[in-house]
Design a protein around this motif. Structure first.
Motif, PDB file in Angstrom:
ATOM      1  N   UNK A 337      38.170  33.226  27.184  1.00 14.98           N
ATOM      2  CA  UNK A 337      37.348  33.825  26.120  1.00 14.98           C
ATOM      3  C   UNK A 337      37.526  35.345  26.070  1.00 14.98           C
ATOM      4  N   UNK A 338      37.518  35.923  27.223  1.00 18.15           N
ATOM      5  CA  UNK A 338      37.700  37.374  27.276  1.00 18.15           C
ATOM      6  C   UNK A 338      39.080  37.768  26.773  1.00 18.15           C
ATOM      7  N   UNK A 346      42.270  44.576  20.670  1.00 15.05           N
ATOM      8  CA  UNK A 346      43.441  45.415  20.843  1.00 15.05           C
ATOM      9  C   UNK A 346      44.253  45.512  19.561  1.00 15.05           C
ATOM     10  N   UNK A 347      44.365  44.364  18.863  1.00 10.34           N
ATOM     11  CA  UNK A 347      45.094  44.394  17.593  1.00 10.34           C
ATOM     12  C   UNK A 347      44.423  45.320  16.597  1.00 10.34           C
ATOM     13  N   UNK A 348      43.085  45.200  16.514  1.00 14.21           N
ATOM     14  CA  UNK A 348      42.330  46.063  15.606  1.00 14.21           C
ATOM     15  C   UNK A 348      42.477  47.534  16.024  1.00 14.21           C
ATOM     16  N   UNK A 351      45.951  48.823  15.076  1.00 12.07           N
ATOM     17  CA  UNK A 351      46.051  49.097  13.640  1.00 12.07           C
ATOM     18  C   UNK A 351      45.346  50.404  13.280  1.00 12.07           C
ATOM     19  N   UNK A 352      44.140  50.591  13.852  1.00 10.72           N
ATOM     20  CA  UNK A 352      43.391  51.817  13.554  1.00 10.72           C
ATOM     21  C   UNK A 352      44.104  53.055  14.093  1.00 10.72           C
ATOM     22  N   UNK A 353      44.639  52.925  15.332  1.00 12.79           N
ATOM     23  CA  UNK A 353      45.348  54.064  15.922  1.00 12.79           C
ATOM     24  C   UNK A 353      46.606  54.391  15.122  1.00 12.79           C
TER      25      UNK A 353
END
Length: 510
Positions: A337-338, A346-348, A351-353
Motif C-alpha cells: 500500500x505504501x 512521486x509521479x505527481x 510532474x510538478x518539479x
C-alpha cells in the motif's frame, strides 16, 4: 564476620611494596578466572547481588595481580555498584581501598587519594578501627610517592595509633616499615633503622616470615647507605636465604641486587657482577612468566566474551525471527500500500518539479536575454560617447592650433577636462555590474590563470568576451589601435598563452 573480612583483605591486598608468594590465583589465573566467572553468571541469573559483587571483586583481584589495572578497575567498579545497591557499607569501603590501591599502582596518585578519602569517611561512620588504620596507611603511602613527606608521616602515625587500638601487630609492623622508608628517603638513617627494627621485632614475634624478607633488605640498604658494608651484607644475605626458603623469587632478586651494590662498594667486582647477573636473570624470568600469565588470562577473557557475544546474538536472532515471522504478512501488505501511494506521489511530484523547472528555465532565459540586451545597449552608449568625445577633442585641438590667443587658454582647459573624463571609473563600474550578471564568475576564472592581472587588463578581457571589434575596443578604452595591440601582447604574456593560440578564443572559453 567483620574482623574476618578485614583480615582477609589485609593479608591478600594491602602489602604494596612486597611481592607475595605465588598462590593458585597467580600461578593459574586463567583457570581461576573460569571458576569465578561461573559463580558470577550464576549470581547474576538469580539476582544475588552480593555474590555477584564478590565475584566481580575477585576477578578484579586477578587482573590486579597480573598488573592489568584497567580491567581490574572495571571489575572493582562493577562490584562497587552492587555493594552500594545492597547498602553493604563495610564491603563498599574495603572495595574502595582496592580501587584506590589500583590507581596507586597505576601512578594516578590524585585519583587514589580521592578514593581513599571516600573509604575513610565510611570507616569513620562505622567506627571501624582496623579499617581506619589500613586506610590511613594507604593515604600515607600515596603522599610519599608525591614527595609530600610531612603529610605521609602524619597519616602513617595515625595508622600506628589505630593499629595499636586494634591490637593488630601485623598491620603495625607494616606501618613501622613504611615510616622507616620515609626516613630512609630523607636520609635520616638512624631513625629509619629504628623503625625497621621495630617492624622486624613484631614480625618475628608473630612468626610472619614473609614480611621479614623485605625488612631485612631494608635494614641492609640502611647499613649500606651508612657506609657499613659488612653489616649490610649480613642482613641482605639473611633476606636472600629466607627468600630462597619461602620461594619468593621477587624478594630474592631484590636481595641479589642489593648484594651486588654492597660488593661493588667493597671493590669486590667479581661478586658484584655475579649477584647482578643472578638478580637480572630472576627479574627477567619473573617478567616473562608474568607476561605469559597475563596473556593467558586476557586470552581466556577474550574467548569468554566471544562465546557470550555469540550466545547473545543467537538469542537475539531467535527472538527477532519470531517477530519477523509474526509481522511478515502485515508488513508485506503495508509495504504494498505504501509503495503504491509513494509511486503515485512521486509521479505527481516529478510532474510538478518538471513544470516548475521549465518555468524557472524560461524565466532565467528571459532575464539573461534582457541583461544581454542591456549590456549591448550600455556598451554602444559608451562607444558613442567616447566617439563623440574623441571628435570633440580633435576639433578643439584644431582650434588650439589656430593660435588665437584670446581663446587658447580656455580651450586647453576644455581639452584637459575632456581627457580627464574620457574614461571615468563610473562608466566602467556601471558596465562591470551589468557584465557580471550576464557572464558570472568570468573574472574569477581569469584570476585562476593569472592572479596579477590589472584593472585595465580586466576591462580589455571583458570587451574581448563581448566579441567587439578592435576599433570599438580601442574607442571604449580611449586608446589608439597601436596601444591596443601592445596591451593585447602584454596580456597574452600574463596569461601564459603559447605562441599561436588566439587570445580571443581563449577568452571565449572562460
Amino acid at each position: 564476620m567483620v574482623c574476618k573480612i578485614l583480615f582477609l583483605f589485609l593479608s591478600a591486598f594491602v602489602i604494596s611494596h612486597a611481592q607475595t608468594s605465588a598462590g593458585p590465583t597467580q600461578k593459574e589465573p586463567d583457570a581461576v578466572f573460569l571458576k569465578i566467572k561461573q559463580d558470577l553468571d550464576r549470581a547474576l541469573k538469580t539476582d544475588d547481588h552480593l555474590s555477584a559483587a564478590d565475584a566481580y571483586q575477585q576477578i578484579g583481584d586477578l587482573f590486579f595481580y597480573q598488573t592489568a589495572y584497567s580491567q581490574a578497575l572495571d571489575h572493582f567498579f562493577k562490584a562497587d555498584k552492587y555493594y552500594r545497591k545492597e547498602n553493604a557499607r563495610l564491603k563498599v569501603a574495603l572495595n574502595l581501598n582496592k580501587i584506590g590501591l589500583t590507581y596507586y599502582r597505576g601512578r594516578q596518585y590524585n585519583a587514589a587519594t580521592d578514593i581513599f578519602t571516600q573509604s575513610l569517611a565510611i570507616f569513620k561512620a562505622l567506627n571501624n578501627r582496623r579499617g581506619l588504620a589500613q586506610t590511613y596507611g594507604l593515604i600515607g603511602q600515596t603522599h610519599e610517592k608525591t614527595n609530600a613527606y610531612k603529610k605521609a608521616l602524619h597519616y602513617q602515625q595515625l595508622a600506628v595509633t589505630y593499629y595499636k587500638k586494634s591490637d593488630d601487630k601485623s598491620g603495625l609492623a607494616k606501618i613501622y616499615e613504611n615510616i622507616g622508608s620515609l626516613h630512609e628517603d630523607k636520609l635520616q638513617l638512624d631513625s629509619a633503622l629504628t623503625y625497621f627494627n621495630r617492624s622486624l621485632t613484631l614480625n618475628q614475634a608473630d612468626e610472619n616470615r614473609l614480611p621479614q624478607i623485605e625488612v631485612y633488605n631494608n635494614i641492609g640498604d640502611v647499613y649500606r647507605k651508612s657506609g657499613n658494608y659488612l653489616e649490610s651484607l649480613k642482613y641482605t644475605r639473611q633476606a636472600a636465604g629466607l627468600a630462597v626458603e619461602l620461594g619468593d623469587q621477587y624478594q630474592l632478586g631484590s636481595a641479589y641486587r642489593d648484594l651486588s651494590k654492597a660488593f661493588n662498594l667493597l671493590g669486590r667486582n667479581d661478586s658484584a657482577y655475579h649477584y647482578s647477573e643472578a638478580g637480572r636473570n630472576i627479574f627477567l624470568k619473573i617478567y616473562t612468566e608474568d607476561n605469559e600469565k597475563q596473556l593467558a588470562l586476557l586470552q581466556t577473557l577474550f574467548e569468554l566474551e566471544q562465546k557470550d557475544n555469540a550466545i547473545s546474538r543467537f538469542e537475539s536472532e531467535k527472538s527477532l525471527n519470531r517477530l519477523i515471522a509474526f509481522g511478515a504478512a502485515l508488513i508485506a501488505v503495508l509495504i504494498t500500500l505504501l509503495g503504491l501511494s509513494i509511486i503515485s506521489r512521486q509521479r505527481l511530484k516529478i510532474r510538478n518539479e518538471h513544470k516548475l523547472h521549465e518555468q524557472n528555465r524560461s524565466t532565467l532565459k528571459g532575464e539573461l536575454e534582457l541583461k544581454s540586451k542591456e549590456l549591448t545597449t550600455h556598451t554602444l552608449h559608451i562607444i558613442r560617447k567616447n566617439e563623440l568625445l574623441e571628435e570633440l577633442k580633435t576639433k578643439l585641438n584644431a582650434i588650439v592650433k589656430d593660435d588665437k590667443r584670446d581663446q587658447r587658454k580656455e580651450l586647453k582647459q576644455l581639452v584637459s577636462l575632456i581627457n580627464i573624463n574620457h574614461n571615468q571609473d563610473k562608466s566602467w563600474e556601471d558596465f562591470r555590474a551589468v557584465f557580471e550578471k550576464v557572464h558570472e564568475h568570468f573574472f574569477e576564472s581569469v584570476r585562476k590563470h593569472a592572479a596579477q592581472v590589472s584593472a585595465a587588463d580586466l576591462r580589455l578581457l571583458a570587451l574581448l568576451k563581448m566579441n567587439l571589434s578592435s576599433a570599438d575596443i580601442a574607442t571604449m578604452l580611449g586608446i589608439s589601435p597601436d596601444s591596443l595591440r601592445i596591451s593585447r601582447y602584454r596580456l597574452r604574456k600574463k596569461l601564459g598563452l603559447p605562441e599561436g593560440e588566439s587570445l580571443t578564443t581563449f577568452v571565449q572559453k572562460l
